[in-house]
Design a protein around this motif. Structure first.
Motif, PDB file in Angstrom:
ATOM      1  N   THR A  97       0.901   2.750  12.079  1.00 16.08           N
ATOM      2  CA  THR A  97       1.239   4.169  11.953  1.00 16.08           C
ATOM      3  C   THR A  97       0.650   4.772  10.675  1.00 16.08           C
ATOM      4  O   THR A  97       0.417   5.976  10.617  1.00 16.08           O
ATOM      5  N   ARG A 101      -1.971   8.918   9.990  1.00 20.80           N
ATOM      6  CA  ARG A 101      -1.655   9.988   9.043  1.00 20.80           C
ATOM      7  C   ARG A 101      -2.515  11.240   9.235  1.00 20.80           C
ATOM      8  O   ARG A 101      -1.992  12.348   9.166  1.00 20.80           O
TER       9      ARG A 101
ATOM     10  N   ILE B  21      10.543   1.369  10.620  1.00 21.31           N
ATOM     11  CA  ILE B  21       9.232   0.797  10.278  1.00 21.31           C
ATOM     12  C   ILE B  21       8.105   1.669  10.809  1.00 21.31           C
ATOM     13  O   ILE B  21       7.139   1.975  10.102  1.00 21.31           O
ATOM     14  N   LYS B  22       8.234   2.102  12.073  1.00 23.11           N
ATOM     15  CA  LYS B  22       7.172   2.924  12.659  1.00 23.11           C
ATOM     16  C   LYS B  22       6.994   4.215  11.857  1.00 23.11           C
ATOM     17  O   LYS B  22       5.878   4.616  11.542  1.00 23.11           O
ATOM     18  N   ALA B  23       8.119   4.882  11.521  1.00 20.99           N
ATOM     19  CA  ALA B  23       8.023   6.118  10.739  1.00 20.99           C
ATOM     20  C   ALA B  23       7.597   5.800   9.313  1.00 20.99           C
ATOM     21  O   ALA B  23       6.852   6.571   8.693  1.00 20.99           O
ATOM     22  N   GLY B  24       8.033   4.643   8.790  1.00 17.82           N
ATOM     23  CA  GLY B  24       7.741   4.269   7.409  1.00 17.82           C
ATOM     24  C   GLY B  24       6.253   4.174   7.117  1.00 17.82           C
ATOM     25  O   GLY B  24       5.791   4.629   6.069  1.00 17.82           O
ATOM     26  N   GLY B  25       5.484   3.595   8.029  1.00 19.14           N
ATOM     27  CA  GLY B  25       4.050   3.457   7.820  1.00 19.14           C
ATOM     28  C   GLY B  25       3.381   4.810   7.650  1.00 19.14           C
ATOM     29  O   GLY B  25       2.578   5.020   6.736  1.00 19.14           O
ATOM     30  N   LEU B  26       3.761   5.749   8.518  1.00 18.21           N
ATOM     31  CA  LEU B  26       3.181   7.097   8.464  1.00 18.21           C
ATOM     32  C   LEU B  26       3.558   7.799   7.156  1.00 18.21           C
ATOM     33  O   LEU B  26       2.711   8.391   6.486  1.00 18.21           O
ATOM     34  N   LEU B  27       4.836   7.711   6.783  1.00 22.80           N
ATOM     35  CA  LEU B  27       5.307   8.407   5.587  1.00 22.80           C
ATOM     36  C   LEU B  27       4.732   7.787   4.310  1.00 22.80           C
ATOM     37  O   LEU B  27       4.379   8.505   3.370  1.00 22.80           O
ATOM     38  N   LEU B  28       4.611   6.453   4.287  1.00 26.41           N
ATOM     39  CA  LEU B  28       4.014   5.784   3.125  1.00 26.41           C
ATOM     40  C   LEU B  28       2.554   6.183   2.969  1.00 26.41           C
ATOM     41  O   LEU B  28       2.083   6.421   1.858  1.00 26.41           O
ATOM     42  N   ALA B  29       1.830   6.258   4.102  1.00 22.02           N
ATOM     43  CA  ALA B  29       0.413   6.613   4.049  1.00 22.02           C
ATOM     44  C   ALA B  29       0.247   8.015   3.460  1.00 22.02           C
ATOM     45  O   ALA B  29      -0.747   8.305   2.788  1.00 22.02           O
ATOM     46  N   GLY B  30       1.219   8.898   3.705  1.00 26.32           N
ATOM     47  CA  GLY B  30       1.159  10.253   3.162  1.00 26.32           C
ATOM     48  C   GLY B  30       1.238  10.279   1.647  1.00 26.32           C
ATOM     49  O   GLY B  30       0.823  11.243   1.013  1.00 26.32           O
TER      50      GLY B  30
END
Lengths: 240, 102
Positions: A97, A101, B21-30
């Protein structure tokens, strides 16, 4: 790779384009769904439990691992280990995921975070392939994701309901649909010689990890090692 | 038996950590830098993950999987059609397993 401002008709165009593009990968989702449903019945999960788990957890590999731990007597159900196992098996989604981004603008974090619930390996891969071609939108991801979601829900229920009345899809080679699809997707992502080193190290690390560690750690290990080597090699060749 | 409170708790717990976890990856990448080493690293993740998904299945499989993988790669290289490549791969593994078992 920034997202174009999406007008309503573009949203539905992209949504259906995503669903259409994901048909080949959804066949592999369906094959696994049937197998999981049959096994879940054998493990003693009720139809309601199958529906709830497929609808709420929606993560094939975590659901397969859960069957190893599941017990039919509620009092001895290992609740903690089931949750920890789901966490560990799904850690690879941090990597998947993170790469989605670019699909979401600065103000769309919440929308993006919620959409991640319907991301699976298969629809992630199709969306990434589309992004590499300079397309790929949040609606494309959603279209493929919704199709895969309902397909997973339906096939796990079918597997549970029909049980041993249906043949194992592996008898018809359908278990290979996943590997074949991802191999073709990988070939489609080839950009040039710079990909060779990270891909080879990822493959080697994954093969070694799969030998040494049980479960799906190999995806996380290979993904981390290969991408790290790719970034280091970019830096050495000054192309970042 | 429909379900039990224990089973519901386990399923809700599994759902919660999976979404986190799924949302975490996206938010961390931000929160990661959009340029430099971190960006280069992110850029290489898709290929590395896909290579990792495929490689162990091919080396642990029988000769049938290797033959089918070659057929899949050939058809994809010729047609650039994902569905055709997948279908030929499945048909090839089916036939190769029959041939090898005989």
């Amino acid at each position: 790779m920034t997202q174009a401002t999406s007008l309503p008709h573009q949203f539905s165009d992209q949504f259906f384009a995503g669903a259409r593009a994901c048909v080949p990968v959804v066949i592999s989702v369906a094959a696994y769904g049937i197998v999981w449903g049959v096994l879940a019945r054998g493990t003693g999960l009720s139809l309601l439990e199958v529906m709830l788990m497929s609808a709420l957890v929606f993560a094939g590999s975590a659901q397969f691992v859960a069957l190893d731990l599941w017990t039919t007597t509620p009092a001895s159900l290992p609740i903690g280990p089931l949750i920890v196992a789901a966490l560990i098996v799904n850690l690879r989604y941090l990597l998947l995921t993170a790469t989605l981004r670019p699909l979401y603008g600065p103000g769309e974090q919440l929308k993006g975070a919620l959409t991640m619930a319907i991301v699976s390996d298969e629809t992630w891969a199709m969306t990434i392939a589309e992004m590499r071609k300079g397309h790929g939108t949040a609606a494309f991801l959603l279209g493929g994701g919704v199709l895969a979601y309902f397909c997973w829900l339906a096939t796990t229920v079918i597997g549970h309901t029909l049980g041993s009345f249906i043949d194992n899809p592996a008898r018809y080679g359908l278990d290979f649909a996943f590997t074949a699809t991802f191999l073709a997707l990988l070939l489609g992502m080839w950009k040039g010689k710079a990909d060779l080193l990270p891909w080879l190290t990822a493959a080697l690390a994954a093969i070694v990890a799969a030998r040494l560690i049980e479960g799906s750690w190999y995806i996380l290990v290979g993904g981390l090692v290969g991408s790290f080597v790719g970034a280091v090699s970019d830096k050495v060749r000054h192309v970042d | 038996m429909l379900t039990s409170p224990e089973a519901l708790l386990a399923i809700f717990g599994m759902a919660l950590v999976t979404l986190a976890i799924k949302a975490g990856g996206l938010l961390l990448a931000g929160r990661m830098p959009q340029a430099g080493f971190a960006a280069a690293w992110l850029k290489h993740i898709p290929g590395a993950v896909m290579a990792s998904l495929v490689a162990p299945a091919l080396v642990t499989g029988s000769a049938a999987e290797v033959i089918a993988a070659a057929a899949t790669a050939l058809i994809y290289a010729l047609t650039r059609n994902l569905f055709a490549a997948m279908a030929i791969g499945v048909a090839a593994v089916y036939l190769a397993r029959l041939a090898l078992a005989a």
